[in-house]
Enzyme design. Structure first.
Site, PDB file in Angstrom:
ATOM      1  N   CYS A  79      50.808  44.823  50.241  1.00  0.00           N
ATOM      2  CA  CYS A  79      50.434  44.788  48.849  1.00  0.00           C
ATOM      3  C   CYS A  79      50.658  46.065  48.082  1.00  0.00           C
ATOM      4  CB  CYS A  79      48.757  44.957  48.906  1.00  0.00           C
ATOM      5  SG  CYS A  79      48.190  46.018  49.567  1.00  0.00           S
TER       6      CYS A  79
ATOM      7  N   SER B 141      64.294  44.149 104.735  1.00  0.00           N
ATOM      8  CA  SER B 141      63.646  43.968 103.760  1.00  0.00           C
ATOM      9  C   SER B 141      63.136  42.365 103.524  1.00  0.00           C
ATOM     10  CB  SER B 141      64.404  44.222 102.290  1.00  0.00           C
ATOM     11  OG  SER B 141      65.556  43.362 102.584  1.00  0.00           O
TER      12      SER B 141
ATOM     13  N   GLU C 222      49.798  37.722 103.217  1.00  0.00           N
ATOM     14  CA  GLU C 222      49.283  39.069 102.725  1.00  0.00           C
ATOM     15  C   GLU C 222      49.684  39.168 101.305  1.00  0.00           C
ATOM     16  OE1 GLU C 222      50.492  40.878 106.355  1.00  0.00           O
ATOM     17  OE2 GLU C 222      52.465  41.128 105.621  1.00  0.00           O
TER      18      GLU C 222
ATOM     19  N   CYS D  51      44.471  42.956  49.315  1.00  0.00           N
ATOM     20  CA  CYS D  51      45.765  42.787  50.163  1.00  0.00           C
ATOM     21  C   CYS D  51      45.799  41.460  50.687  1.00  0.00           C
ATOM     22  CB  CYS D  51      45.621  43.912  51.211  1.00  0.00           C
ATOM     23  SG  CYS D  51      46.924  43.745  52.258  1.00  0.00           S
TER      24      CYS D  51
ATOM     25  N   ARG E 141      62.340  54.126 104.216  1.00  0.00           N
ATOM     26  CA  ARG E 141      63.200  52.881 104.730  1.00  0.00           C
ATOM     27  C   ARG E 141      64.838  53.331 104.514  1.00  0.00           C
ATOM     28  NH1 ARG E 141      62.503  47.386 102.994  1.00  0.00           N
ATOM     29  NH2 ARG E 141      63.042  47.915 101.248  1.00  0.00           N
TER      30      ARG E 141
ATOM     31  N   TYR F  15      30.441  63.561 104.050  1.00  0.00           N
ATOM     32  CA  TYR F  15      31.651  63.766 104.832  1.00  0.00           C
ATOM     33  C   TYR F  15      32.374  65.260 104.244  1.00  0.00           C
ATOM     34  CZ  TYR F  15      36.667  62.744 105.968  1.00  0.00           C
ATOM     35  OH  TYR F  15      37.775  62.603 106.331  1.00  0.00           O
ATOM     36  N   ASP F  16      32.169  65.689 103.086  1.00  0.00           N
ATOM     37  CA  ASP F  16      32.807  66.851 102.851  1.00  0.00           C
ATOM     38  C   ASP F  16      31.963  67.982 103.718  1.00  0.00           C
ATOM     39  OD1 ASP F  16      34.292  65.792 101.217  1.00  0.00           O
ATOM     40  OD2 ASP F  16      33.140  66.114  99.346  1.00  0.00           O
TER      41      ASP F  16
ATOM     42  N   GLU G 186      53.148  49.982 103.741  1.00  0.00           N
ATOM     43  CA  GLU G 186      53.477  50.407 102.587  1.00  0.00           C
ATOM     44  C   GLU G 186      52.602  51.449 102.015  1.00  0.00           C
ATOM     45  OE1 GLU G 186      55.793  48.319 101.406  1.00  0.00           O
ATOM     46  OE2 GLU G 186      56.106  48.611  99.327  1.00  0.00           O
TER      47      GLU G 186
ATOM     48  N   ASP H  64      53.207  46.737  96.045  1.00  0.00           N
ATOM     49  CA  ASP H  64      54.382  47.433  95.283  1.00  0.00           C
ATOM     50  C   ASP H  64      54.353  48.813  95.419  1.00  0.00           C
ATOM     51  OD1 ASP H  64      56.481  47.225  93.805  1.00  0.00           O
ATOM     52  OD2 ASP H  64      55.729  46.873  91.856  1.00  0.00           O
TER      53      ASP H  64
ATOM     54  N   LYS I 213      57.323  35.700  95.141  1.00  0.00           N
ATOM     55  CA  LYS I 213      57.053  36.852  94.096  1.00  0.00           C
ATOM     56  C   LYS I 213      56.217  36.290  92.886  1.00  0.00           C
ATOM     57  CE  LYS I 213      58.988  40.288  93.834  1.00  0.00           C
ATOM     58  NZ  LYS I 213      60.368  41.057  94.040  1.00  0.00           N
TER      59      LYS I 213
ATOM     60  N   TYR J 256      51.918  46.546 107.735  1.00  0.00           N
ATOM     61  CA  TYR J 256      51.805  45.123 107.703  1.00  0.00           C
ATOM     62  C   TYR J 256      52.874  44.748 109.161  1.00  0.00           C
ATOM     63  CZ  TYR J 256      55.632  46.719 104.710  1.00  0.00           C
ATOM     64  OH  TYR J 256      56.774  47.427 104.180  1.00  0.00           O
TER      65      TYR J 256
ATOM     66  N   LYS K  79      51.949  41.316  98.609  1.00  0.00           N
ATOM     67  CA  LYS K  79      53.020  42.159  98.595  1.00  0.00           C
ATOM     68  C   LYS K  79      52.691  43.051  97.946  1.00  0.00           C
ATOM     69  CE  LYS K  79      57.933  42.186  98.390  1.00  0.00           C
ATOM     70  NZ  LYS K  79      58.021  43.481  97.485  1.00  0.00           N
TER      71      LYS K  79
ATOM     72  N   CYS L   2      51.161  49.982  51.964  1.00  0.00           N
ATOM     73  CA  CYS L   2      50.972  49.116  52.510  1.00  0.00           C
ATOM     74  C   CYS L   2      52.228  47.965  52.401  1.00  0.00           C
ATOM     75  CB  CYS L   2      49.788  48.212  52.219  1.00  0.00           C
ATOM     76  SG  CYS L   2      49.791  46.682  52.886  1.00  0.00           S
TER      77      CYS L   2
ATOM     78  N   ASP M 259      30.227  60.876 100.145  1.00  0.00           N
ATOM     79  CA  ASP M 259      31.296  61.760 100.249  1.00  0.00           C
ATOM     80  C   ASP M 259      30.742  62.871 100.456  1.00  0.00           C
ATOM     81  OD1 ASP M 259      32.852  59.473  99.585  1.00  0.00           O
ATOM     82  OD2 ASP M 259      33.249  60.036  97.446  1.00  0.00           O
TER      83      ASP M 259
ATOM     84  N   LYS N   8      54.387  35.050 106.982  1.00  0.00           N
ATOM     85  CA  LYS N   8      55.273  35.497 108.139  1.00  0.00           C
ATOM     86  C   LYS N   8      54.941  34.581 109.295  1.00  0.00           C
ATOM     87  CE  LYS N   8      55.621  40.238 106.832  1.00  0.00           C
ATOM     88  NZ  LYS N   8      54.917  41.692 107.043  1.00  0.00           N
TER      89      LYS N   8
ATOM     90  N   CYS O 207      45.587  49.912  55.431  1.00  0.00           N
ATOM     91  CA  CYS O 207      45.681  49.763  54.212  1.00  0.00           C
ATOM     92  C   CYS O 207      44.576  49.688  53.159  1.00  0.00           C
ATOM     93  CB  CYS O 207      46.365  48.385  54.036  1.00  0.00           C
ATOM     94  SG  CYS O 207      46.170  47.483  52.454  1.00  0.00           S
TER      95      CYS O 207
HETATM   96  C1  9MJ Z   1      54.651  44.557 101.446  1.00  0.00           C
HETATM   97  N1  9MJ Z   1      55.438  45.064 100.744  1.00  0.00           N
HETATM   98  O1  9MJ Z   1      53.510  44.502 101.220  1.00  0.00           O
HETATM   99  C2  9MJ Z   1      56.555  43.190 104.275  1.00  0.00           C
HETATM  100  N2  9MJ Z   1      55.393  43.934 102.578  1.00  0.00           N
HETATM  101  O2  9MJ Z   1      57.817  42.744 106.170  1.00  0.00           O
HETATM  102  C3  9MJ Z   1      54.582  43.065 103.342  1.00  0.00           C
HETATM  103  N3  9MJ Z   1      56.600  43.987 103.163  1.00  0.00           N
HETATM  104  C4  9MJ Z   1      57.721  43.421 105.033  1.00  0.00           C
HETATM  105  N4  9MJ Z   1      55.553  42.750 104.416  1.00  0.00           N
HETATM  106  C5  9MJ Z   1      58.995  42.701 106.655  1.00  0.00           C
HETATM  107  N5  9MJ Z   1      53.478  42.756 103.275  1.00  0.00           N
HETATM  108  C6  9MJ Z   1      59.755  43.541 105.883  1.00  0.00           C
HETATM  109  C7  9MJ Z   1      58.866  44.049 104.793  1.00  0.00           C
END
Ligand code: 9MJ
Length: 675
Positions: free
Chosen positions: A416, A84, A118, A437, A141, A38-39, A178, A122, A319, A230, A120, A413, A35, A295, A431
């Site tokens: 007791c 989605s 892959e 107790c 989106r 790089y800096d 994402e 969040d 999920k 993705y 998913k 307590c 690092d 997919k 306590c």
């Molecule tokens: C996420 N959230 O990781 C899709 N996603 O593909 C991955 N979302 C997605 N694919 C088509 N790995 C619509 C959303």
């Protein structure tokens, strides 16, 4: 540097080098410089650009952060709708997903479907538009057809290339992916917010969303955001490959970061085993995921399948059971633990979360209760992640009813009636009743009987509660004077089970010094410290006579543990219980004191995981006798991970941290070499 040409050339070289190192770091996960180095490159470029501002260009790595806050975000239309994903919960729904595809594609029984699998993430879905290899637009989106232009914020995310690598990219290339906040960054952000007395974020997803919604990109730049690609939006000319996996491979070559956990799997069985593998790794990943995505890999098949309303037919999100749910707090109670620690617990309206029904959640301690201000009647977010005890994450203040007041720590307590003491600066209140107790007595006896202590089979919680409540047992030693008649008189205790318990008690009398020490429940003396003390002192007498200085010669024993040990044996009632236990016949084989030179694993920390052909306890004892410290979780301090079959998240974590992994054969080879 004197000629303009030389300056221009140096600037160009620096930009290329910085972009190359960014790619090595974010895309290939294989940094080649530190690092600091790089800096240094980065600063050199900044200095040159400030001296020669006429050479600054928009996609220079120094130009990620603009300095003009926006008044608002502009709306933009997506050239192709941002879809989605349909969800599947459970293997049955995954089976239905594949069946629908097979029907539509009219596949024969022996035609297999390959999927790109892959995790998913969040976070937040984003569309990145590159024209002639340059990032020109980044949009959220939104409703799928129109989103918000967040280009100046997304430009600050170092994982997003401002310029594509190579020259074989299509002139118009939209990629989708994402934006997310890795857990470590999220925790640091929240710590910082707390220090400043600001509001913290509930989870990394909200923190990522909040960060992208800043109107001032300089603020976004300070947030630890990252990005994985993705999929695609508009691509001209299309396609760039014939499968999803090859297309993603090409994106990676152009410098876009892709999840290293992507894999092509075959058929529903392939999907299910991928899912299981990711479930195992989930806790060890540096970011939150809420499922896995499959997919259909073949793009012709994707085209044939098309989409319904908002989601493609060729993809599914399998999920995980939700780890957070909302429910109501019925009451808040205070539990008394073995050492008197008072733990506030929320009694909840039962809720299904993290795969089980939860009706109690810990509030940890009073500081937490005050910080979160949880009150009876509140609607709260409850979290149960992995095997962790369920906890209250936050209160949904909008749903709070009037007429409630903050919870206060009781002064006495609840079991007791002794005073509750909370030393200044400590989070834990206790306590002061000690073994007077009943709650502490019960917990002390449960601990004494537990598997890693005296291992008294059949002596469960309910039974201990009854024994203490009926006054049959006051301390662990009293267990050994119980009679068949006394036991048979208890609820749900048939003659046979009474005899079984008496047999188990008899059997438990033969133990080891380490188990015995652990079973006494001396504060801060866990399993591994008890083993160290046993190794060091060999006899109970020697240990009881040791002063604090002498105790601290034991590996892993510092002043606090030493003080607890001395204080335990100084108390007459503890000595009496120990005496009584020896009198009723608790005993252990003498072991020779282990000289340091006979403990070749002294100072080594080892974790054992997975299925092994011998019992884990036996392996553990063997390693402990050689001086090793056995712990439950992998960290930077771990020297070895012994990994049996189906070792999951601990193995991944060890790999990540570069901890040496031994399979069973390697373990035996090591033990053999130490003999
Ligand atoms: C996420 N959230 O990781 C899709 N996603 O593909 C991955 N979302 C997605 N694919 C088509 N790995 C619509 C959303």
């Amino acid at each position: 540097m004197n000629t303009t040409a030389a300056v221009v050339e140096r600037i160009e070289t620096l930009r290329n080098e910085i972009n190359y190192h960014s790619r090595q770091y974010y895309v290939f996960d294989e940094p080649v410089i530190s690092d600091t180095e790089y800096d240094r490159l980065f600063r050199e470029l900044q200095d040159l650009e400030s001296e020669y501002p006429q050479f600054i260009i928009a996609d220079s790595p120094t130009q990620r952060v603009g300095d003009t806050p926006l008044a608002s975000f502009n709306e933009v239309s997506h050239s192709l709708p941002m879809l989605s994903l349909d969800n599947a919960f459970g293997e049955e729904e995954m089976g239905e997903f594949e069946r629908r595809i097979r029907d539509r594609l009219k596949l024969d029984g022996d035609q297999k479907i390959s999927y790109l699998a892959e995790p998913k993430l969040d976070g937040l879905a984003i569309n990145l538009r590159y024209e002639q290899g340059r990032l020109v637009l980044a949009a959220t989106r939104g409703d799928g057809s129109r989103g918000e232009d967040v280009t100046s914020n997304v430009r600050t995310i170092n994982a997003v290339p401002l310029k594509l690598q190579g020259d074989d990219w299509p002139p118009i290339l939209e990629v989708r992916g994402e934006v997310f906040m890795p857990r470590k960054g999220f925790e640091a952000l929240n710590r910082h917010a707390q220090e400043l007395g600001e509001k913290s974020f509930v989870n990394p997803r909200n923190a990522a969303a909040g960060s992208l919604r800043q109107l001032d990109p300089r603020l976004t730049a300070r947030r630890p955001l990252s990005f994985y690609t993705y999929g695609f939006g508009e691509v001209i000319p299309a396609p760039i490959a014939s499968t999803q996996s090859e297309s993603i491979y090409r994106l990676r070559q152009w410098g876009l970061p892709v999840s290293p956990l992507q894999e092509v799997v075959t058929g529903i069985q392939g999907c299910i085993s991928y899912y299981r593998q990711i479930v195992q790794q989930r806790d060890a990943l540096p970011y939150d995921i809420d499922g896995v995505v499959f997919k259909v890999d073949d793009l012709n098949r994707q085209q044939q399948l098309g989409f319904v309303s908002r989601a493609p037919r060729w993809a599914v999100a399998y999920k995980f059971p939700a780890q957070e749910e909302m429910t109501q707090v019925e009451s808040i109670e205070f539990q008394v633990g073995r050492t008197g620690a008072i733990t506030p617990v929320a009694r909840l309206n039962p809720v299904f979360v993290g795969g089980v029904t939860v009706s109690n959640a810990t509030l940890h301690n009073m500081d937490e209760v005050m910080r979160k201000d949880v009150r009876p009647g509140d609607t709260v977010v409850v979290r149960r992640a992995g095997d962790v005890i369920p906890e209250v994450v936050s209160v949904v203040l909008l749903k709070r009813m009037g007429g409630t007041a903050p919870i206060t720590l009781p002064t006495r307590c609840p079991v007791c009636g002794s005073d509750i003491i909370k030393p200044e600066g400590e989070a834990v209140a206790r306590c002061s009743g000690g073994l007077f107790c009943p709650a502490q007595r019960k917990e002390a006896i449960k601990h004494f009987a537990s598997r890693k202590a005296m291992d008294i089979e059949g002596l469960g919680e309910k039974l201990v509660d009854q024994l203490v409540e009926q006054g049959l047992v006051d301390n662990p030693a009293d267990l050994y004077s119980l009679t068949q008649e006394q036991l048979s008189g208890l609820e749900r205790m048939a003659e046979k089970s009474a005899q079984n318990l008496l047999d188990a008690l008899e059997k438990s009398k033969l133990t080891t010094l380490a188990h015995f020490l652990f079973s006494l429940g001396i504060r801060e003396v866990g399993e591994s410290t008890a083993q160290s003390l046993a190794n060091q002192f060999s006899t109970l007498d020697a240990l009881q006579q040791a002063d604090e200085a002498r105790l601290q010669e034991t590996p892993d024993v510092g002043p606090i543990v030493a003080a607890h040990v001395v204080s335990f044996f100084r108390q007459a009632h503890n000595r009496a219980v120990v005496e009584q236990l020896l009198e009723v016949g608790v005993h252990w084989p003498e072991v020779e004191p282990q000289a340091a030179d006979q403990q070749p694993l002294l100072g080594k920390t080892i974790v054992i995981t997975g299925t092994l052909s011998r019992s884990r306890d036996l392996i553990k004892q063997e390693l402990q006798v050689l001086g090793a410290k056995i712990t439950g979780s992998v960290s930077k301090k771990t020297d070895y991970l012994i990994a049996g079959e189906e070792a999951g998240s601990k193995r991944s974590k060890a790999e990540q941290l570069g901890v040496k992994i031994l399979d069973e054969a390697a373990l035996y080879a090591l033990l053999e070499s130490l003999k």
